[in-house]
Design an enzyme around this catalytic site. Sequence first.
Site, PDB file in Angstrom:
ATOM      1  N   SER A  32       8.682  -5.948   3.535  1.00  0.00           N
ATOM      2  CA  SER A  32       8.261  -7.206   3.329  1.00  0.00           C
ATOM      3  C   SER A  32       8.012  -7.765   4.700  1.00  0.00           C
ATOM      4  O   SER A  32       8.834  -7.687   5.441  1.00  0.00           O
ATOM      5  CB  SER A  32       9.070  -8.034   2.294  1.00  0.00           C
ATOM      6  OG  SER A  32       8.756  -9.519   2.744  1.00  0.00           O
ATOM      7  N   GLU A  53       3.925   1.075  -7.903  1.00  0.00           N
ATOM      8  CA  GLU A  53       3.011  -0.218  -8.383  1.00  0.00           C
ATOM      9  C   GLU A  53       1.562   0.039  -8.186  1.00  0.00           C
ATOM     10  O   GLU A  53       0.758  -0.109  -8.950  1.00  0.00           O
ATOM     11  CB  GLU A  53       3.269  -1.412  -7.511  1.00  0.00           C
ATOM     12  CG  GLU A  53       4.839  -1.949  -7.921  1.00  0.00           C
ATOM     13  CD  GLU A  53       5.353  -3.160  -6.933  1.00  0.00           C
ATOM     14  OE1 GLU A  53       4.469  -3.688  -6.167  1.00  0.00           O
ATOM     15  OE2 GLU A  53       6.366  -3.327  -7.118  1.00  0.00           O
TER      16      GLU A  53
END
Length: 466
Positions: free
Chosen positions: A277, A290
């Site tokens: 991140s 994902e």
Amino acid sequence: MAQLWGGRFTKETDDVVYKFNASISFDKRFYAQDIKGSIAHVMMLSRKGILNETEKEKIIAGLTGILEDLTQGRLKITDKYEDIHSFVESVLIERIGDAGKKLHTGRSRNDQVALDMKLYIRDEILVLDNLIEELLYAILGIMEEHLDTFMPGFTHLQKAQPITLAHHMGAYFEMFKRDHERINDIHKRMDTCPLGSGALAGTTYPLDRKYTAKLLGFDGPSLNSIDGVSDRDYLIEFLSALSIIMMHLSRFSEEVIMWNSNEYQFVEIDDSYSTGSSIMPQKKNPDIAELVRGKTGRVYGALNALLVTMKGLPLAYNKDMQEDKEWTFDSIDSVKACISLFAGMLRTMRFHSDRMKDSAKQGFTNATDVADYLVNRGVPFRDAHGMVGQLVLKCIEKKVPLDDLPIEEYQKICPVFKEDIYNAISLRTCVSRRTTVGAPGMEAMEEVIQIYRKYMEAYETELELT
Ligand code: ARG
């Protein structure tokens, strides 16, 4: 602008119209299949005396040269041409002169594009086949290693009964095995050659359609020229097979994402398959899983788009059909990338066997086995079910698993319970007693793994033979 059909027009096509109509930006992808089809067509024309030997040789040499130059990057496909068919034909005429103008004898772009797309899909089926094989091997590897890695099996996402990781993975093996079979199945049904269907009504030339079909490796020619140019069923089948593969990958991704979460910690995705991140330094995200889950929507979209496009189209060819390509190409690219990344992620993923085992212990997954213990000692199942329910309540109150509840508590609820209850409900016992075909018991699983091994071997032999 360079087009094949200016004769009956008195005006140039509007620039915007030309661009809107053109397909070269995407159909250039099957230049090799287009040239291969043309070579077969020319061989047949000369065999039937429609072209002479010199013309045949000139055209084939010209086409082979174009193919080599394109493959080596010496020749570039430009947007000056309307589509790949116009490009190849124009370059051929430029290079070999008048003989090149005979290439399109007895052919229409309608049967040409129908052929090209079939040849292209046939080649891509082989690539997909190999990728599915890679994925099946990755799954089989995990199965062989984790025959007695116990974990909870779920229903309603609630812990249900103990299983093993091998057993859980086996479910995915089954799914991708069906996908593999499904893909091959399509190949069987699309094995007719549309070349020679002409625009829609065949041609007046004495074409030998059986010969071109054979040269191009088809089972035979399509038996109706209208259907030959307007059939897109195989693409719809293909996109549904791709959608089902994506549905399987998406379910699997969802599980990997959950299992990789802080709460589960059943697995750890390797650093090489995770992303960070930009703001939270502690994060390691399952982006690949994902994205695979996300790209499923894209492939479903393609299937739906083609179904809707084909609905209500009158026979035979309509330009709407040009829309089949971008979706199909995009889906092929997505599915290939997803399978191969997913297989890589699986091969590098670490499985936390202890966490899985603890989780199976904590969720009363052996409650059914406590009931079975009583049933085997003469207690009717319905009564046993109620008694075990009370035991579970007691465990919740005492914050212990069934394995740690003192024997006195068991006997208070039913005197039939003896010390051997603990052994009878250990995870190992619970799993290994499930010995029927398809169940998680180690012996049953080993047999199934043998079958899977044989399946993979047969598959490899089959590939060697083709
Ligand atoms: N680009 C066209 C397609 O993909 C090729 C066929 C053109 N045929 C025609 N009648 N305009 O469908």
